[in-house]
Structure formats: C-alpha cells, structure tokens
Design an enzyme around this catalytic site. Structure first.
Site, PDB file in Angstrom:
ATOM      1  N   CYS A   7      -0.247  -0.064 -33.231  1.00  0.00           N
ATOM      2  CA  CYS A   7      -0.741   1.021 -34.103  1.00  0.00           C
ATOM      3  C   CYS A   7      -1.556   0.226 -35.516  1.00  0.00           C
ATOM      4  CB  CYS A   7       0.010   1.966 -34.778  1.00  0.00           C
ATOM      5  SG  CYS A   7       0.653   3.207 -33.565  1.00  0.00           S
ATOM      6  N   ASP A  30      -5.149 -10.970 -25.506  1.00  0.00           N
ATOM      7  CA  ASP A  30      -3.571 -11.129 -25.718  1.00  0.00           C
ATOM      8  C   ASP A  30      -3.598 -12.364 -26.600  1.00  0.00           C
ATOM      9  OD1 ASP A  30      -0.928 -11.848 -25.158  1.00  0.00           O
ATOM     10  OD2 ASP A  30      -0.972 -10.423 -23.830  1.00  0.00           O
ATOM     11  N   HIS A  97       4.421  -0.027 -27.805  1.00  0.00           N
ATOM     12  CA  HIS A  97       3.242   0.710 -27.769  1.00  0.00           C
ATOM     13  C   HIS A  97       2.513   0.601 -26.388  1.00  0.00           C
ATOM     14  CE1 HIS A  97      -0.334   2.386 -30.271  1.00  0.00           C
ATOM     15  NE2 HIS A  97      -0.782   2.447 -28.741  1.00  0.00           N
ATOM     16  N   HIS A  99       0.763  -0.107 -23.237  1.00  0.00           N
ATOM     17  CA  HIS A  99      -0.434  -1.272 -23.031  1.00  0.00           C
ATOM     18  C   HIS A  99      -0.526  -1.660 -21.559  1.00  0.00           C
ATOM     19  CE1 HIS A  99       2.903  -3.681 -24.513  1.00  0.00           C
ATOM     20  NE2 HIS A  99       2.240  -4.697 -23.844  1.00  0.00           N
TER      21      HIS A  99
HETATM   22 ZN   LIG Z   1       1.936   2.371 -31.973  1.00  0.00          ZN
HETATM   23 ZN   LIG Z   2       2.929  -6.571 -22.999  1.00  0.00          ZN
END
Ligand SMILES: [Zn+2]
Ligand SMILES: [Zn+2]
Length: 107
Positions: A7, A30, A97, A99
């Site tokens: 976030c 990454d 989160h 992904h």
């Molecule tokens: Zn988040």
């Molecule tokens: Zn990951």
C-alpha cells in the site's frame, strides 16, 4: 492499510522500480528477483491475499491478469513466462497484499 508495504508503494510513500501504473493497478520489479525478468502486479486497493477474494473481486482480478501479457511482452518475455500467486503461510506468501509474480527469461 497503513502498515502494508505494498500500500505504501502504491501510494508512492516507498519508491519502486515501476513497470506500469494506472488508476487500479501498479506493476514493479521484484526487489529479490528469482529470474532475469521478475515483476509484480498489485491492485492499488488493499486485499490481503487470494484467500480474501470472492465474486466482488472479479473485476479487480480480471484487470490484473488481463494486463500481464502486454507487460510481459514489453519486458522481453514474448516467448513465454511464468505467473504465480503465493497465498497464505503455507503458500509461501511474504507480503500480505495480493500480488501476481511474473517472471521468465528474455530469449
Ligand atoms: Zn496493502
Ligand atoms: Zn510474493
């Protein structure tokens, strides 16, 4: 979520090596790549994991996944690539989160 790493990246509070951004989606490289090309797509809206998704997340999930082929081509992965969504502790998820990992080799 204020204590969520992704976030903060989505809000621009923490820098990232950006691949793509629109109103709903952010993609960035990454920081610990496991392949020569390795980037992540995240929804800007916080969702902790795929386990937390339901029918109300169809549009968001569709937008994320539908963006992958274009970005993969732009990153040199036209010949093919792998995608991965680690989910939960037993699934190897490290950042809570949602992904999508996209990775592969340029050919
Ligand atoms: Zn988040
Ligand atoms: Zn990951």
């Amino acid at each position: 979520m204020s204590d969520c790493l992704f976030c903060k990246i989505a809000a621009g509070e923490i820098p990232c090596d950006k691949v793509y951004e629109d109103d709903d989606v952010l993609a960035f490289h990454d920081i610990r790549p496991i392949a020569p090309v390795h980037f992540l797509l995240i929804p800007k809206q916080h969702v902790a994991s795929l386990s937390d998704c339901g029918p109300e997340h169809e549009a968001m999930l569709g937008r994320l996944l539908a963006r992958v082929p274009q970005l993969a081509r732009e990153q040199g992965l036209a010949a093919g690539f792998k995608t991965g969504i680690n989910t939960g502790r037993a699934g190897g998820q490290e950042v809570y989160h949602l992904h999508i990992h996209v990775f592969g080799h340029k050919v």
